[in-house]
Design a protein around this motif. Sequence first.
Motif, PDB file in Angstrom:
ATOM      1  N   SER A  26       0.823  -1.202   0.000  1.00 30.60           N
ATOM      2  CA  SER A  26       0.000   0.000   0.000  1.00 30.60           C
ATOM      3  C   SER A  26       0.858   1.253   0.000  1.00 30.60           C
ATOM      4  N   GLY A  27       0.301   2.329  -0.540  1.00 36.53           N
ATOM      5  CA  GLY A  27       0.963   3.621  -0.438  1.00 36.53           C
ATOM      6  C   GLY A  27       1.534   4.147  -1.729  1.00 36.53           C
ATOM      7  N   SER A  28       1.569   3.358  -2.794  1.00 36.79           N
ATOM      8  CA  SER A  28       2.130   3.828  -4.047  1.00 36.79           C
ATOM      9  C   SER A  28       1.022   4.177  -5.025  1.00 36.79           C
ATOM     10  N   LYS A  29       1.301   5.124  -5.912  1.00 35.40           N
ATOM     11  CA  LYS A  29       0.343   5.490  -6.957  1.00 35.40           C
ATOM     12  C   LYS A  29       1.114   5.781  -8.232  1.00 35.40           C
ATOM     13  N   TYR A 141       3.369  -2.692  -9.362  1.00 31.38           N
ATOM     14  CA  TYR A 141       4.084  -2.466  -8.103  1.00 31.38           C
ATOM     15  C   TYR A 141       5.396  -3.244  -8.056  1.00 31.38           C
ATOM     16  N   ILE A 142       6.467  -2.585  -7.658  1.00 34.38           N
ATOM     17  CA  ILE A 142       7.766  -3.241  -7.466  1.00 34.38           C
ATOM     18  C   ILE A 142       8.284  -2.920  -6.074  1.00 34.38           C
ATOM     19  N   HIS A 143       8.583  -3.967  -5.321  1.00 39.10           N
ATOM     20  CA  HIS A 143       9.178  -3.843  -3.987  1.00 39.10           C
ATOM     21  C   HIS A 143      10.537  -4.525  -4.033  1.00 39.10           C
ATOM     22  N   LEU A 144      11.594  -3.759  -3.790  1.00 35.37           N
ATOM     23  CA  LEU A 144      12.945  -4.313  -3.767  1.00 35.37           C
ATOM     24  C   LEU A 144      13.449  -4.384  -2.340  1.00 35.37           C
ATOM     25  N   LYS A 145      14.031  -5.501  -1.991  1.00 37.16           N
ATOM     26  CA  LYS A 145      14.660  -5.645  -0.685  1.00 37.16           C
ATOM     27  C   LYS A 145      16.098  -5.125  -0.778  1.00 37.16           C
ATOM     28  N   SER A 146      16.383  -4.068  -0.053  1.00 34.18           N
ATOM     29  CA  SER A 146      17.725  -3.483  -0.061  1.00 34.18           C
ATOM     30  C   SER A 146      18.717  -4.434   0.591  1.00 34.18           C
ATOM     31  N   ILE A 147      19.924  -4.431   0.079  1.00 28.61           N
ATOM     32  CA  ILE A 147      20.969  -5.306   0.600  1.00 28.61           C
ATOM     33  C   ILE A 147      21.819  -4.543   1.611  1.00 28.61           C
ATOM     34  N   PRO A 148      22.000  -5.063   2.828  1.00 22.73           N
ATOM     35  CA  PRO A 148      22.836  -4.377   3.823  1.00 22.73           C
ATOM     36  C   PRO A 148      24.233  -4.118   3.279  1.00 22.73           C
ATOM     37  N   GLY A 149      24.692  -2.887   3.397  1.00 20.42           N
ATOM     38  CA  GLY A 149      26.025  -2.531   2.927  1.00 20.42           C
ATOM     39  C   GLY A 149      26.065  -2.020   1.506  1.00 20.42           C
ATOM     40  N   ALA A 150      24.927  -1.969   0.817  1.00 19.28           N
ATOM     41  CA  ALA A 150      24.906  -1.468  -0.560  1.00 19.28           C
ATOM     42  C   ALA A 150      25.245   0.021  -0.593  1.00 19.28           C
ATOM     43  N   TYR A 161      13.270   3.356  -9.432  1.00 21.01           N
ATOM     44  CA  TYR A 161      12.511   2.334 -10.157  1.00 21.01           C
ATOM     45  C   TYR A 161      11.526   1.563  -9.282  1.00 21.01           C
ATOM     46  N   ALA A 162      11.787   1.474  -7.983  1.00 24.18           N
ATOM     47  CA  ALA A 162      10.936   0.690  -7.077  1.00 24.18           C
ATOM     48  C   ALA A 162       9.891   1.574  -6.415  1.00 24.18           C
ATOM     49  N   ASP A 163       8.746   0.980  -6.102  1.00 27.36           N
ATOM     50  CA  ASP A 163       7.717   1.691  -5.342  1.00 27.36           C
ATOM     51  C   ASP A 163       8.051   1.702  -3.857  1.00 27.36           C
ATOM     52  N   ARG A 164       8.545   0.586  -3.379  1.00 25.61           N
ATOM     53  CA  ARG A 164       8.936   0.518  -1.971  1.00 25.61           C
ATOM     54  C   ARG A 164      10.283  -0.180  -1.855  1.00 25.61           C
ATOM     55  N   LEU A 165      11.089   0.306  -0.919  1.00 26.08           N
ATOM     56  CA  LEU A 165      12.355  -0.324  -0.572  1.00 26.08           C
ATOM     57  C   LEU A 165      12.268  -0.773   0.877  1.00 26.08           C
ATOM     58  N   SER A 166      12.900  -1.882   1.183  1.00 24.19           N
ATOM     59  CA  SER A 166      12.928  -2.323   2.577  1.00 24.19           C
ATOM     60  C   SER A 166      14.261  -2.974   2.860  1.00 24.19           C
ATOM     61  N   ILE A 167      14.722  -2.788   4.071  1.00 23.25           N
ATOM     62  CA  ILE A 167      15.932  -3.464   4.516  1.00 23.25           C
ATOM     63  C   ILE A 167      15.648  -4.048   5.895  1.00 23.25           C
ATOM     64  N   GLY A 220       7.520   4.493   0.190  1.00 26.86           N
ATOM     65  CA  GLY A 220       8.379   4.558   1.367  1.00 26.86           C
ATOM     66  C   GLY A 220       9.218   3.322   1.578  1.00 26.86           C
ATOM     67  N   GLN A 221       9.657   3.129   2.815  1.00 26.31           N
ATOM     68  CA  GLN A 221      10.470   1.964   3.147  1.00 26.31           C
ATOM     69  C   GLN A 221       9.933   1.276   4.395  1.00 26.31           C
ATOM     70  N   SER A 222      10.264   0.005   4.526  1.00 23.34           N
ATOM     71  CA  SER A 222       9.816  -0.794   5.664  1.00 23.34           C
ATOM     72  C   SER A 222      10.980  -1.648   6.150  1.00 23.34           C
ATOM     73  N   THR A 223      10.772  -2.312   7.272  1.00 23.49           N
ATOM     74  CA  THR A 223      11.790  -3.216   7.798  1.00 23.49           C
ATOM     75  C   THR A 223      11.098  -4.367   8.519  1.00 23.49           C
ATOM     76  N   GLN A 224      11.885  -5.354   8.887  1.00 22.67           N
ATOM     77  CA  GLN A 224      11.349  -6.550   9.549  1.00 22.67           C
ATOM     78  C   GLN A 224      12.281  -6.990  10.664  1.00 22.67           C
ATOM     79  N   MET A 225      11.699  -7.449  11.753  1.00 23.23           N
ATOM     80  CA  MET A 225      12.457  -7.999  12.874  1.00 23.23           C
ATOM     81  C   MET A 225      12.063  -9.452  13.090  1.00 23.23           C
ATOM     82  N   ILE A 226      13.029 -10.277  13.341  1.00 24.37           N
ATOM     83  CA  ILE A 226      12.761 -11.671  13.697  1.00 24.37           C
ATOM     84  C   ILE A 226      12.538 -11.726  15.204  1.00 24.37           C
ATOM     85  N   ILE A 227      11.414 -12.269  15.595  1.00 22.64           N
ATOM     86  CA  ILE A 227      11.026 -12.303  17.006  1.00 22.64           C
ATOM     87  C   ILE A 227      11.242 -13.701  17.581  1.00 22.64           C
TER      88      ILE A 227
END
Length: 420
Positions: A26-29, A141-150, A161-167, A220-227
Amino acid sequence: MSFERIKEKLNILADAAKYDVSCSSSGSKRTNTNKGLGDSSGVGICHSYTEDGRCVSLLKILMTNYCIFDCAYCVTRKSNDIKRAAFKIQEVVDLTINFYRRNYIEGLFLSSGIFKSADYTMERLVAVAKKLRTEEHFNGYIHLKSIPGASDELMYKAGLYADRLSINIEIPTISGLKLLAPDKKHEDFIRPMAKVKNEIVQFKAERKIIKSTPKFAPAGQSTQMIIGATGESDKEIMYSATHYYKKYQMKRVYYSGYVPIADDERLPALGSQVPMLRENRLYQTDWLLRFYGFQVKELLNDRHPNLDIDVDPKLGWALRNLDFFPIDVNTADKAMLARVPGLGIQSVHKIVSARRFRKLSWEHLKKIGVALNRAKYFMVCDSARCEHRDLEASTIKGKILGNSVGKFRKEHSTQLKLFA
């Protein structure tokens, strides 16, 4: 390459991607122009769900499951004996277009194991998105997962090029990351986050002046935590999430319960698993912090470092703070109404609008859609005083849980008889 080999790769790399839950769209147009393919609407993309409730929307795959790192919690770590595969850039492009034309998908969620280096991997992800946009004129819609250290340069290109980036921050605390992923550095996660946040702010400012300025990661961007892979309390997790929301303007923080995949003394034992209910409680807390005006310290503190499993966090807070209640539904402000268990934001708006014309009774509240089985313990209205003013918190909790069980049994009586 043969169809069978592509199918085998797809099976391997789609299965490996299922552990990443941060794929909200959600959030892209992005408007379709020049007779291109697809259209990412402002209300988001349709999602499908697995049997265990995880969101698996879009064509959700890894570029490869080869990885140079050996993170204890990751199924694709280099020491794990699994079948490996890798897509070529054009193969991902072709799969996306072909799946879209067959109406299987409405967009792409692309992540990857890290092979050779962070920049080499990120460059390939960006190349896929660039080909889709510039050669295939794909507007989905394109969501790319950013690579740590890029590098900053690659993160800049990705955002175009991406609608959302996440790391994925992966582990909620720095100490936990050092324990389970000693080869990774916390700053490698933070730098791309900061770059994306700064570019989003700058592009938005430029678009106010020059309308032709391109969009940068419009969702925008998002992130994830392993619980549950490490011993963080819910308090530590939510303080960490709040930090990322505030400092890096995250659209979403996702909480993914650890799934035991290895017999490692640093990890929970095989056979143990974080209950889905804990994930749910964390998401409920996240919602209260973002939309209901709560602070972390109100819901989680040294006295209550973990969330109640048997009641939702708003009800838990209310039971610990009965001195704030009951409130008068006809006079209380929006902020206090939003803290009443059983009242959602929409119900609050309806109450505030309705009480301008008359005092509200229990019957009016029922018609509005208020969950009175909870709310009645915490407020009064025009027709009655609070009958439960002098009840203990444990008594109220027992009554609410008893009502919930009774309601469930009534609604599912036919099914329960079949299993009796």
